[in-house]
Design a protein around this motif. Sequence first.
Motif, PDB file in Angstrom:
ATOM      1  N   ARG A  54       7.842  23.527   7.627  1.00  0.00           N
ATOM      2  CA  ARG A  54       8.082  24.912   8.048  1.00  0.00           C
ATOM      3  C   ARG A  54       7.640  25.017   9.495  1.00  0.00           C
ATOM      4  O   ARG A  54       6.542  24.611   9.848  1.00  0.00           O
ATOM      5  CB  ARG A  54       7.280  25.894   7.210  1.00  0.00           C
ATOM      6  CG  ARG A  54       7.911  26.190   5.902  1.00  0.00           C
ATOM      7  CD  ARG A  54       7.253  27.376   5.260  1.00  0.00           C
ATOM      8  NE  ARG A  54       7.954  27.673   4.034  1.00  0.00           N
ATOM      9  CZ  ARG A  54       7.427  28.319   3.029  1.00  0.00           C
ATOM     10  NH1 ARG A  54       6.189  28.742   3.111  1.00  0.00           N
ATOM     11  NH2 ARG A  54       8.135  28.554   1.952  1.00  0.00           N
ATOM     12  N   ILE A  84      16.850  24.331  16.747  1.00  0.00           N
ATOM     13  CA  ILE A  84      17.066  24.575  15.318  1.00  0.00           C
ATOM     14  C   ILE A  84      18.563  24.715  15.076  1.00  0.00           C
ATOM     15  O   ILE A  84      19.251  25.406  15.821  1.00  0.00           O
ATOM     16  CB  ILE A  84      16.367  25.875  14.856  1.00  0.00           C
ATOM     17  CG1 ILE A  84      14.910  25.917  15.280  1.00  0.00           C
ATOM     18  CG2 ILE A  84      16.542  26.087  13.366  1.00  0.00           C
ATOM     19  CD1 ILE A  84      13.997  24.972  14.564  1.00  0.00           C
ATOM     20  N   TYR A  86      21.242  25.830  11.954  1.00  0.00           N
ATOM     21  CA  TYR A  86      21.252  26.520  10.660  1.00  0.00           C
ATOM     22  C   TYR A  86      22.682  26.907  10.320  1.00  0.00           C
ATOM     23  O   TYR A  86      23.450  27.304  11.184  1.00  0.00           O
ATOM     24  CB  TYR A  86      20.359  27.768  10.737  1.00  0.00           C
ATOM     25  CG  TYR A  86      20.353  28.600   9.482  1.00  0.00           C
ATOM     26  CD1 TYR A  86      19.789  28.135   8.306  1.00  0.00           C
ATOM     27  CD2 TYR A  86      20.930  29.864   9.472  1.00  0.00           C
ATOM     28  CE1 TYR A  86      19.783  28.899   7.164  1.00  0.00           C
ATOM     29  CE2 TYR A  86      20.923  30.639   8.335  1.00  0.00           C
ATOM     30  CZ  TYR A  86      20.349  30.149   7.176  1.00  0.00           C
ATOM     31  OH  TYR A  86      20.354  30.910   6.039  1.00  0.00           O
ATOM     32  N   LEU A  90      22.051  34.976   8.574  1.00  0.00           N
ATOM     33  CA  LEU A  90      20.711  35.211   9.094  1.00  0.00           C
ATOM     34  C   LEU A  90      20.172  36.541   8.587  1.00  0.00           C
ATOM     35  O   LEU A  90      20.933  37.466   8.313  1.00  0.00           O
ATOM     36  CB  LEU A  90      20.749  35.229  10.625  1.00  0.00           C
ATOM     37  CG  LEU A  90      21.019  33.890  11.283  1.00  0.00           C
ATOM     38  CD1 LEU A  90      21.258  34.073  12.771  1.00  0.00           C
ATOM     39  CD2 LEU A  90      19.860  32.943  11.052  1.00  0.00           C
ATOM     40  N   PHE A  94      16.519  39.123  12.373  1.00  0.00           N
ATOM     41  CA  PHE A  94      16.615  37.990  13.289  1.00  0.00           C
ATOM     42  C   PHE A  94      17.185  38.449  14.617  1.00  0.00           C
ATOM     43  O   PHE A  94      18.235  39.070  14.688  1.00  0.00           O
ATOM     44  CB  PHE A  94      17.517  36.898  12.696  1.00  0.00           C
ATOM     45  CG  PHE A  94      17.668  35.704  13.578  1.00  0.00           C
ATOM     46  CD1 PHE A  94      16.769  34.663  13.499  1.00  0.00           C
ATOM     47  CD2 PHE A  94      18.698  35.619  14.501  1.00  0.00           C
ATOM     48  CE1 PHE A  94      16.909  33.556  14.319  1.00  0.00           C
ATOM     49  CE2 PHE A  94      18.842  34.523  15.326  1.00  0.00           C
ATOM     50  CZ  PHE A  94      17.932  33.486  15.233  1.00  0.00           C
ATOM     51  N   VAL A 100      10.033  34.067  13.879  1.00  0.00           N
ATOM     52  CA  VAL A 100      10.746  33.498  12.737  1.00  0.00           C
ATOM     53  C   VAL A 100       9.941  32.346  12.154  1.00  0.00           C
ATOM     54  O   VAL A 100       9.116  31.733  12.831  1.00  0.00           O
ATOM     55  CB  VAL A 100      12.156  32.968  13.105  1.00  0.00           C
ATOM     56  CG1 VAL A 100      13.077  34.077  13.519  1.00  0.00           C
ATOM     57  CG2 VAL A 100      12.092  31.891  14.148  1.00  0.00           C
ATOM     58  N   VAL A 102      11.161  28.934   9.936  1.00  0.00           N
ATOM     59  CA  VAL A 102      12.305  28.201   9.409  1.00  0.00           C
ATOM     60  C   VAL A 102      11.806  27.068   8.528  1.00  0.00           C
ATOM     61  O   VAL A 102      10.801  26.432   8.817  1.00  0.00           O
ATOM     62  CB  VAL A 102      13.225  27.667  10.534  1.00  0.00           C
ATOM     63  CG1 VAL A 102      13.871  28.804  11.284  1.00  0.00           C
ATOM     64  CG2 VAL A 102      12.476  26.781  11.494  1.00  0.00           C
ATOM     65  N   ALA A 114      17.585  23.538   9.577  1.00  0.00           N
ATOM     66  CA  ALA A 114      16.949  24.550   8.733  1.00  0.00           C
ATOM     67  C   ALA A 114      17.773  24.825   7.474  1.00  0.00           C
ATOM     68  O   ALA A 114      19.001  24.896   7.536  1.00  0.00           O
ATOM     69  CB  ALA A 114      16.766  25.843   9.520  1.00  0.00           C
ATOM     70  N   SER A 116      16.518  27.466   5.438  1.00  0.00           N
ATOM     71  CA  SER A 116      16.325  28.917   5.339  1.00  0.00           C
ATOM     72  C   SER A 116      15.637  29.423   6.596  1.00  0.00           C
ATOM     73  O   SER A 116      14.875  28.699   7.238  1.00  0.00           O
ATOM     74  CB  SER A 116      15.512  29.279   4.099  1.00  0.00           C
ATOM     75  OG  SER A 116      14.198  28.769   4.214  1.00  0.00           O
ATOM     76  N   VAL A 117      15.930  30.663   6.937  1.00  0.00           N
ATOM     77  CA  VAL A 117      15.348  31.318   8.103  1.00  0.00           C
ATOM     78  C   VAL A 117      14.731  32.624   7.629  1.00  0.00           C
ATOM     79  O   VAL A 117      15.403  33.441   6.992  1.00  0.00           O
ATOM     80  CB  VAL A 117      16.416  31.598   9.192  1.00  0.00           C
ATOM     81  CG1 VAL A 117      15.811  32.377  10.353  1.00  0.00           C
ATOM     82  CG2 VAL A 117      17.029  30.300   9.679  1.00  0.00           C
TER      83      VAL A 117
END
Length: 145
Positions: A54, A84, A86, A90, A94, A100, A102, A114, A116-117
Amino acid sequence: MTRKGKRLTLIIGALAALGLAAGLILFALRDNIVFFYTPSELAQKHVAPGARLRIGGLVKEGSVVRNGRDISFTVTDQTKDLAIAYTGLLPDLFREGQGVVVDGQLQSNGAFKADSVLAKHDERYMPRDVADALKKQGVWQGEKK
């Protein structure tokens, strides 16, 4: 040995075994107890690619690039930056300059993929009923509008 002595020995032995088990568990999980790493902490740890982590920090201004559902952005802690990548939707909170966290894997090229955010809300948030109660008491120290 009396009955009380045997019982006391059993209790002390059980507590010692429980303490040893707890110590071994905490020792094994010492790196996983952290809620998230900042980009600077990640650079210092030299984590192997493919490790699940994380990462937390601020979304760097001007770094968000959207290509359909694929989004790339940079997380910074004002010292180090981390790219990052993703794919997905989002959270509503965000935005650039916002905090944040991630969750995902470090890639071999040094970027982070990532899964999940999570967008962090403003730390000054306070429920309306609590703010109203503080205002009535005369101890409200919120923002002046």
